[in-house]
Design an enzyme around this catalytic site. Structure first.
Site, PDB file in Angstrom:
ATOM      1  N   ARG A   1      30.242  36.177  30.229  1.00  0.00           N
ATOM      2  CA  ARG A   1      29.623  36.012  28.907  1.00  0.00           C
ATOM      3  C   ARG A   1      28.787  34.730  28.902  1.00  0.00           C
ATOM      4  NH1 ARG A   1      34.889  37.361  27.983  1.00  0.00           N
ATOM      5  NH2 ARG A   1      35.447  35.174  27.580  1.00  0.00           N
TER       6      ARG A   1
ATOM      7  N   LYS B   1      44.217  46.395  39.228  1.00  0.00           N
ATOM      8  CA  LYS B   1      45.321  45.472  39.455  1.00  0.00           C
ATOM      9  C   LYS B   1      46.579  46.150  40.019  1.00  0.00           C
ATOM     10  CE  LYS B   1      43.771  41.610  37.286  1.00  0.00           C
ATOM     11  NZ  LYS B   1      43.792  40.234  37.828  1.00  0.00           N
TER      12      LYS B   1
ATOM     13  N   THR C   1      45.999  33.499  37.118  1.00  0.00           N
ATOM     14  CA  THR C   1      45.367  32.649  38.125  1.00  0.00           C
ATOM     15  C   THR C   1      45.482  31.174  37.761  1.00  0.00           C
ATOM     16  OG1 THR C   1      43.786  34.395  38.628  1.00  0.00           O
ATOM     17  CG2 THR C   1      43.226  32.183  39.361  1.00  0.00           C
TER      18      THR C   1
ATOM     19  N   HIS D   1      40.666  28.628  34.393  1.00  0.00           N
ATOM     20  CA  HIS D   1      40.333  29.961  34.905  1.00  0.00           C
ATOM     21  C   HIS D   1      39.684  30.815  33.828  1.00  0.00           C
ATOM     22  CE1 HIS D   1      40.641  33.791  36.958  1.00  0.00           C
ATOM     23  NE2 HIS D   1      41.405  34.270  35.989  1.00  0.00           N
TER      24      HIS D   1
ATOM     25  N   ASP E   1      48.262  38.169  42.758  1.00  0.00           N
ATOM     26  CA  ASP E   1      47.936  39.387  42.019  1.00  0.00           C
ATOM     27  C   ASP E   1      46.578  39.892  42.505  1.00  0.00           C
ATOM     28  OD1 ASP E   1      48.395  41.375  40.111  1.00  0.00           O
ATOM     29  OD2 ASP E   1      47.198  40.334  38.615  1.00  0.00           O
TER      30      ASP E   1
ATOM     31  N   TYR F   1      47.529  35.017  31.551  1.00  0.00           N
ATOM     32  CA  TYR F   1      46.155  34.516  31.723  1.00  0.00           C
ATOM     33  C   TYR F   1      46.154  33.101  31.160  1.00  0.00           C
ATOM     34  CZ  TYR F   1      40.985  35.269  31.387  1.00  0.00           C
ATOM     35  OH  TYR F   1      39.611  35.229  31.526  1.00  0.00           O
TER      36      TYR F   1
ATOM     37  N   TYR G   1      38.025  48.039  32.318  1.00  0.00           N
ATOM     38  CA  TYR G   1      38.878  47.233  31.442  1.00  0.00           C
ATOM     39  C   TYR G   1      38.438  47.204  29.984  1.00  0.00           C
ATOM     40  CZ  TYR G   1      36.007  42.997  30.803  1.00  0.00           C
ATOM     41  OH  TYR G   1      35.054  42.092  30.427  1.00  0.00           O
TER      42      TYR G   1
ATOM     43  N   ASP H   1      51.784  40.140  33.610  1.00  0.00           N
ATOM     44  CA  ASP H   1      50.950  39.069  34.137  1.00  0.00           C
ATOM     45  C   ASP H   1      50.155  38.434  33.004  1.00  0.00           C
ATOM     46  OD1 ASP H   1      50.215  37.589  36.426  1.00  0.00           O
ATOM     47  OD2 ASP H   1      48.273  38.557  36.461  1.00  0.00           O
TER      48      ASP H   1
ATOM     49  N   GLU I   1      35.927  33.038  41.026  1.00  0.00           N
ATOM     50  CA  GLU I   1      35.460  31.727  40.568  1.00  0.00           C
ATOM     51  C   GLU I   1      34.825  30.919  41.702  1.00  0.00           C
ATOM     52  OE1 GLU I   1      38.585  29.796  37.841  1.00  0.00           O
ATOM     53  OE2 GLU I   1      39.638  31.321  39.011  1.00  0.00           O
TER      54      GLU I   1
ATOM     55  N   GLN J   1      37.895  46.781  38.134  1.00  0.00           N
ATOM     56  CA  GLN J   1      38.359  46.161  36.892  1.00  0.00           C
ATOM     57  C   GLN J   1      37.238  46.045  35.867  1.00  0.00           C
ATOM     58  OE1 GLN J   1      39.948  42.229  37.509  1.00  0.00           O
ATOM     59  NE2 GLN J   1      40.428  41.907  35.355  1.00  0.00           N
TER      60      GLN J   1
ATOM     61  N   GLU K   1      44.418  36.277  43.453  1.00  0.00           N
ATOM     62  CA  GLU K   1      44.725  35.449  42.302  1.00  0.00           C
ATOM     63  C   GLU K   1      45.944  34.613  42.657  1.00  0.00           C
ATOM     64  OE1 GLU K   1      44.994  37.462  38.553  1.00  0.00           O
ATOM     65  OE2 GLU K   1      42.821  37.708  38.438  1.00  0.00           O
TER      66      GLU K   1
ATOM     67  N   ARG L   1      37.787  43.528  41.593  1.00  0.00           N
ATOM     68  CA  ARG L   1      36.972  43.083  40.466  1.00  0.00           C
ATOM     69  C   ARG L   1      35.960  44.139  40.020  1.00  0.00           C
ATOM     70  NH1 ARG L   1      40.090  39.108  38.516  1.00  0.00           N
ATOM     71  NH2 ARG L   1      40.371  37.406  40.012  1.00  0.00           N
TER      72      ARG L   1
ATOM     73  N   GLU M   1      48.902  32.564  41.905  1.00  0.00           N
ATOM     74  CA  GLU M   1      49.735  32.484  40.708  1.00  0.00           C
ATOM     75  C   GLU M   1      51.139  31.999  41.033  1.00  0.00           C
ATOM     76  OE1 GLU M   1      49.724  35.772  38.060  1.00  0.00           O
ATOM     77  OE2 GLU M   1      47.781  36.535  38.721  1.00  0.00           O
TER      78      GLU M   1
ATOM     79  N   THR N   1      50.846  43.787  44.195  1.00  0.00           N
ATOM     80  CA  THR N   1      51.085  42.391  43.834  1.00  0.00           C
ATOM     81  C   THR N   1      52.079  41.845  44.848  1.00  0.00           C
ATOM     82  OG1 THR N   1      50.761  42.825  41.474  1.00  0.00           O
ATOM     83  CG2 THR N   1      51.935  40.811  42.071  1.00  0.00           C
TER      84      THR N   1
END
Length: 409
Positions: free
Chosen positions: A137, A248, A342, A128, A228, A123, A239, A121, A356, A235, A194, A232, A196, A252
């Site tokens: 961040r 994850k 996503t 996104h 997917d 990104y 992660y 998968d 989001e 994760q 997600e 969260r 996709e 799926t």
């Protein structure tokens, strides 16, 4: 007045002869017998039985319980089989043989159409990735330094890829909020979607030999919608430093229908302009064919539309993802599946995840049933899509849907 044939479709049907996606189905009278089917309107054609009835040499590819033999047959066979199928459902002389082999969609059970070999998968949406960066961040750069130089991805779990309609059990695992003194174990409280697009590999490649951009259509058979599912909270805790794992790998979902790339020729568009010079193996500026796809996705939660992501905004193309996935010499296998990551656009209503849409739960979205953040038990998520087809038609992509079941106690 003669009875109307199931092959006489309404004008504008997105599953007309210009589309013809492939799937695998069974019937109530033969539940253990899986067969390759082709969707035409609201019907499924038993493709193997049609090939046998018409004495077609493609019976060896279509009279099978899986798409894998067709996937492995290669681009020339994909083209020729598609031409034959188009003739079978459009030439009036074939109707006496074809009509008895049509099954209504509600009367069949659809299955995962091929054996998934590996699952990767990516990104690939700048919108996104930027949104996620701003959420996690807020005081730093939204995009990581590598993001515009290579398609970032992770290797997922092929054994938990399921066909549309399968229930998704809420996963459990460790989670730790920033204010918690220690991690706790339990069901995810930030279960997400997600939206996709998945790409299905047909022809394998030799280990040690990268697949160049120009060979994309020689290896990739078609596309599916893909969800997917993502926990969260699990994760976020796990992660760092290696990336997605249990948040994850629990499920799926993919559409039961694979749309061949050839059906999307009219939807090919140039990707967004890049503001970085790409390394040669990713540089598609000299390619003859545009690498983007004009796919229009819709995400519904319990029957209410919450998002409409545009795939045409994706920064990295499917060909670039494939080239990067193999540039180190990793080989492809028949049935490999890779997801785009996503799909999100620049507008708020085009964000392809609840992370989001709700800004990590701080800005709930309003539905008729009330304000919502992440998924609750019993929720049903359905993703659909269409693309421009030839002569003003639309090409429908098979939906992917899933219902959230409670965590196992």
């Amino acid at each position: 007045m003669p009875e109307q044939s199931p092959l006489d479709l309404l004008e504008g049907d997105p599953f007309g002869p210009h589309n013809l996606p492939y799937g695998v189905f069974s019937t109530a009278d033969s539940p253990d017998r899986r067969r390759v089917g082709v969707r035409i309107g609201e019907y499924v054609l038993d493709a193997g039985a049609a090939a046998l009835a018409l004495g077609s040499p493609y019976a060896k590819l279509l009279d099978r319980p899986s798409l894998n033999p067709l996937l492995a047959a290669g681009r020339t066979a994909w083209r020729d089989v598609r031409r034959a199928l188009t003739a079978w459902v459009t030439v009036p002389a074939h109707r006496p043989d074809i009509e008895p082999l049509l099954h209504t969609l509600p009367s069949v059970t659809l299955h995962l159409p091929y054996e998934v070999a590996d699952y990767v998968d990516f990104y690939a949406s700048e919108h996104h990735a930027t949104n996620v960066g701003k959420i996690f961040r807020p005081d730093g750069d939204a995009l990581t330094p590598n993001w515009k130089h290579l398609p970032i991805g992770y290797h997922g779990r092929s054994g938990t890829v399921v066909a549309s309609g399968a229930e998704v059990v809420r996963p459990s695992g460790q989670r730790k909020a920033p204010s918690d003194p220690a991690p706790v174990f339990g069901p995810s409280v930030k279960l997400d979607i997600e939206a996709e697009v998945g790409f299905v590999v047909g022809v394998p490649s030799e280990q040690g030999r990268p697949v160049p951009l120009s060979a994309f259509r020689d290896h990739v058979f078609g596309v599916q919608l893909l969800n997917d599912w993502s926990a969260r909270d699990l994760q976020a805790w796990e992660y760092v430093p290696l990336g997605p794992f249990l948040g994850k790998s629990f499920a799926t979902s993919v559409s039961a229908w694979v749309t061949p790339l050839e059906a999307l020729d009219a939807a090919r568009v140039a990707p967004p302009a890049r503001d970085f010079e790409l390394l040669p193996y990713l540089d598609d500026s000299g390619e003859d064919d545009p690498g983007g796809l004009d796919l229009h996705l819709t995400v519904d939660l319990n029957g209410e539309t919450v998002s409409a992501p545009p795939f045409s905004t994706m920064y990295w193309t499917a060909a670039q993802m494939l080239a990067h996935m193999t540039v180190n010499g990793a080989s492809l296998r028949t049935g490999d599946l890779y997801g785009s990551g996503t799909v999100s656009g620049p507008a708020q209503e085009q964000r392809g995840s609840l992370l989001e849409l709700t800004w990590n739960g701080t800005e709930p979205i309003g539905l008729p049933s009330g304000k919502r953040t992440f998924l609750e038990d019993g929720d049903v998520v359905t993703m659909t899509a269409w693309a421009p087809g030839p002569d003003g038609t639309k090409v429908g992509l098979g939906e992917v849907t899933g219902r959230i079941a409670p965590a196992v106690s």
